[in-house]
Design a protein around this motif. Structure first.
Motif, short mmCIF file in Angstrom:
data_model
loop_
_atom_site.label_atom_id
_atom_site.label_comp_id
_atom_site.label_asym_id
_atom_site.label_seq_id
_atom_site.Cartn_x
_atom_site.Cartn_y
_atom_site.Cartn_z
N ALA A 1 0.76 -1.08 -0.03
CA ALA A 1 0.05 0.05 0.22
C ALA A 1 0.88 1.28 -0.26
O ALA A 1 0.63 2.01 -0.62
CB ALA A 1 -0.93 0.12 1.22
N LEU A 2 1.81 1.22 0.91
CA LEU A 2 2.88 2.38 0.97
C LEU A 2 3.62 2.52 -0.52
O LEU A 2 3.61 3.69 -1.02
CB LEU A 2 3.70 2.31 1.84
N ARG A 3 3.90 1.61 -1.15
CA ARG A 3 4.54 1.64 -2.55
C ARG A 3 3.56 2.08 -3.28
O ARG A 3 3.98 2.96 -4.34
CB ARG A 3 5.08 0.25 -2.92
N ASP B 1 -8.45 4.45 -2.00
CA ASP B 1 -8.21 2.99 -2.25
C ASP B 1 -6.91 2.38 -1.33
O ASP B 1 -7.09 1.38 -0.41
CB ASP B 1 -7.74 2.53 -3.55
N VAL B 2 -5.79 3.22 -1.20
CA VAL B 2 -4.68 2.80 0.04
C VAL B 2 -5.36 2.91 1.29
O VAL B 2 -4.89 2.03 1.91
CB VAL B 2 -3.63 3.98 -0.54
N HIS B 3 -5.89 4.03 1.58
CA HIS B 3 -6.78 4.18 2.80
C HIS B 3 -7.43 2.89 3.46
O HIS B 3 -7.37 2.37 4.38
CB HIS B 3 -7.27 5.45 2.94
N ARG B 4 -8.20 2.50 2.12
CA ARG B 4 -9.39 1.46 2.56
C ARG B 4 -8.44 0.03 2.93
O ARG B 4 -8.64 -0.60 3.70
CB ARG B 4 -10.22 1.05 1.39
N ARG C 1 -6.70 0.46 6.29
CA ARG C 1 -7.72 0.23 7.41
C ARG C 1 -7.80 -1.15 7.41
O ARG C 1 -8.20 -1.99 8.54
CB ARG C 1 -9.13 1.07 6.79
N ASP C 2 -8.28 -2.05 6.30
CA ASP C 2 -8.59 -3.38 6.15
C ASP C 2 -7.42 -4.23 6.88
O ASP C 2 -7.68 -5.14 7.80
CB ASP C 2 -8.73 -3.99 4.88
N LEU D 1 -5.28 -3.15 9.45
CA LEU D 1 -5.43 -3.04 10.67
C LEU D 1 -6.40 -3.65 11.27
O LEU D 1 -6.16 -4.19 12.45
CB LEU D 1 -5.57 -1.27 10.82
N ALA D 2 -7.72 -3.76 10.60
CA ALA D 2 -8.81 -4.18 11.18
C ALA D 2 -8.57 -5.83 11.14
O ALA D 2 -8.86 -6.65 12.27
CB ALA D 2 -10.14 -4.25 10.54
N SER D 3 -7.50 -6.44 10.19
CA SER D 3 -7.29 -7.91 10.24
C SER D 3 -6.43 -8.29 11.65
O SER D 3 -6.35 -9.31 12.02
CB SER D 3 -6.65 -8.31 9.16
N LEU D 4 -5.87 -7.19 12.12
CA LEU D 4 -5.02 -7.45 13.22
C LEU D 4 -5.91 -7.86 14.57
O LEU D 4 -5.56 -8.83 15.36
CB LEU D 4 -4.17 -6.42 13.64
N ASP D 5 -6.92 -7.46 14.58
CA ASP D 5 -7.98 -7.92 15.57
C ASP D 5 -8.41 -9.30 15.52
O ASP D 5 -8.91 -9.93 16.39
CB ASP D 5 -9.11 -7.02 15.70
#
Length: 103
Positions: A52-54, A73-76, A79-80, A82-86
């Motif tokens: 995503a950063l690239r 799109d990158v933000h989404r 965010r996804d 980060l949510a997967s870490l939970d």
């Protein structure tokens, strides 16, 4: 005695004079178009985040009208991720069972 009306105007205090350009009238000054920012990206070790950063570097090659969609799109994706870490399994939760140590 009157001051002359022709000649260069005096500079306003605190405002630098505009540099004289070698270009003729109507020619753009400076580089032709936007230049990449060249912001370094440090790998995070998480492949989805690193991808995503690239992808943000693609903004340098898109017209400004395409930036918002790409950033969203990158933000989404971030965010996804980060949510997967939970959702990843972690240590077991403490038991609700209490022990009576009054023997």
């Amino acid at each position: 005695m009157e001051e002359p009306t022709s000649g260069p105007e005096p500079e306003a205090p605190g405002i630098p004079a505009a540099p004289e350009s070698a270009q003729g009238p109507g020619e753009p000054a400076g580089p032709a178009g936007p230049q990449p920012l060249g912001v370094p990206v440090t790998p995070t070790g998480r492949p989805a985040v690193d991808a995503a950063l690239r992808r943000l570097a693609e903004a340098d090659h898109l017209p400004a009208s395409g930036h918002l969609d790409m950033y969203e799109d990158v933000h989404r994706g971030l965010r996804d991720e980060l949510a997967s870490l939970d959702q990843q399994p972690g240590p077991p939760a403490p038991s609700a069972t209490t022990y009576d140590n009054r023997s």
